[in-house]
Design a protein around this motif. Structure first.
Motif, PDB file in Angstrom:
ATOM      1  N   PHE A  13       0.820  -1.204   0.000  1.00  0.00           N
ATOM      2  CA  PHE A  13       0.000   0.000   0.000  1.00  0.00           C
ATOM      3  C   PHE A  13       0.858   1.261   0.000  1.00  0.00           C
ATOM      4  O   PHE A  13       0.582   2.211  -0.732  1.00  0.00           O
ATOM      5  N   ILE A  14       1.901   1.276   0.802  1.00  0.00           N
ATOM      6  CA  ILE A  14       2.778   2.446   0.864  1.00  0.00           C
ATOM      7  C   ILE A  14       3.439   2.700  -0.487  1.00  0.00           C
ATOM      8  O   ILE A  14       3.474   3.840  -0.969  1.00  0.00           O
ATOM      9  N   TYR A  17       0.727   3.959  -2.922  1.00  0.00           N
ATOM     10  CA  TYR A  17       0.297   5.328  -2.665  1.00  0.00           C
ATOM     11  C   TYR A  17       1.392   6.333  -3.009  1.00  0.00           C
ATOM     12  O   TYR A  17       1.112   7.386  -3.578  1.00  0.00           O
ATOM     13  N   LYS A  20       1.364   6.766  -6.763  1.00  0.00           N
ATOM     14  CA  LYS A  20       0.233   7.592  -7.201  1.00  0.00           C
ATOM     15  C   LYS A  20       0.433   9.053  -6.808  1.00  0.00           C
ATOM     16  O   LYS A  20       0.071   9.967  -7.565  1.00  0.00           O
ATOM     17  N   LEU A  21       1.005   9.293  -5.657  1.00  0.00           N
ATOM     18  CA  LEU A  21       1.258  10.658  -5.192  1.00  0.00           C
ATOM     19  C   LEU A  21       2.273  11.360  -6.096  1.00  0.00           C
ATOM     20  O   LEU A  21       2.060  12.503  -6.519  1.00  0.00           O
ATOM     21  N   PHE A  59      -9.097   6.546   4.257  1.00  0.00           N
ATOM     22  CA  PHE A  59      -9.467   6.729   2.857  1.00  0.00           C
ATOM     23  C   PHE A  59      -9.705   8.202   2.523  1.00  0.00           C
ATOM     24  O   PHE A  59      -9.153   8.732   1.559  1.00  0.00           O
ATOM     25  N   LEU A  62      -6.408  10.146   2.623  1.00  0.00           N
ATOM     26  CA  LEU A  62      -5.503   9.850   1.519  1.00  0.00           C
ATOM     27  C   LEU A  62      -6.009  10.443   0.207  1.00  0.00           C
ATOM     28  O   LEU A  62      -5.218  10.907  -0.606  1.00  0.00           O
ATOM     29  N   THR A  66      -3.890  13.549  -2.017  1.00  0.00           N
ATOM     30  CA  THR A  66      -3.476  13.422  -3.404  1.00  0.00           C
ATOM     31  C   THR A  66      -3.760  14.727  -4.130  1.00  0.00           C
ATOM     32  O   THR A  66      -4.881  15.212  -4.103  1.00  0.00           O
ATOM     33  N   GLU A  97      -9.718   4.342 -10.074  1.00  0.00           N
ATOM     34  CA  GLU A  97      -8.512   4.721  -9.331  1.00  0.00           C
ATOM     35  C   GLU A  97      -8.821   4.899  -7.839  1.00  0.00           C
ATOM     36  O   GLU A  97      -8.087   4.429  -6.984  1.00  0.00           O
ATOM     37  N   ILE A 101      -7.796   2.470  -4.233  1.00  0.00           N
ATOM     38  CA  ILE A 101      -7.324   2.904  -2.910  1.00  0.00           C
ATOM     39  C   ILE A 101      -8.177   2.246  -1.825  1.00  0.00           C
ATOM     40  O   ILE A 101      -7.660   1.738  -0.833  1.00  0.00           O
ATOM     41  N   LYS A 104      -7.360  -1.513  -1.377  1.00  0.00           N
ATOM     42  CA  LYS A 104      -6.083  -1.723  -0.679  1.00  0.00           C
ATOM     43  C   LYS A 104      -6.220  -1.406   0.814  1.00  0.00           C
ATOM     44  O   LYS A 104      -5.656  -2.099   1.654  1.00  0.00           O
ATOM     45  N   ILE A 105      -6.993  -0.372   1.139  1.00  0.00           N
ATOM     46  CA  ILE A 105      -7.237  -0.066   2.558  1.00  0.00           C
ATOM     47  C   ILE A 105      -8.043  -1.185   3.206  1.00  0.00           C
ATOM     48  O   ILE A 105      -7.799  -1.553   4.354  1.00  0.00           O
TER      49      ILE A 105
END
Length: 110
Positions: A13-14, A17, A20-21, A59, A62, A66, A97, A101, A104-105
């Motif tokens: 996940f990290i 993310y 994506k960031l 969620f 996050l 973004t 998209e 997220i 995954k959370i």
């Protein structure tokens, strides 16, 4: 075995993310540096699959972290989250998209 699985999901996940960031930051930087703006701002209603309050908090935070998106409102039943996005050229892609997220959370929390 469960601990190893959780650690794997956290690391996955990290990495996901952060990728994506960085991707969204580069796209916004490109958009700012080019003469023509490519923004198509819109408010998207995202169906929520998360059940725990911790998952919903993670969620919404996050999504807001973004660049180009911001969590606006959640209905009382906690089933729909309104998200303002700067680039909504394809609504299905945006929902996919944001849904990735959530999924995954969901793996992290359960």
């Amino acid at each position: 075995m469960i601990v190893i699985k959780k650690i794997y999901y956290i690391i996955e996940f990290i990495v996901f993310y952060i990728f994506k960031l960085v991707q969204s930051n580069l796209f916004i930087a490109y958009d700012i540096l080019t003469p023509k703006l490519h923004t198509v701002p819109d408010i998207v209603k995202v169906p929520i699959i998360l059940k725990s309050d911790l998952g919903l908090l993670l969620f919404s935070n996050l999504v807001s972290m973004t660049p180009g998106s911001l969590s606006i409102d959640m209905n009382k039943e906690k089933t729909i989250l309104e998200v303002h996005v700067l680039y909504n050229k394809d609504k299905e892609k945006v929902l996919k998209e944001i849904g990735s997220i959530q999924s995954k959370i969901n793996y992290l929390i359960t």
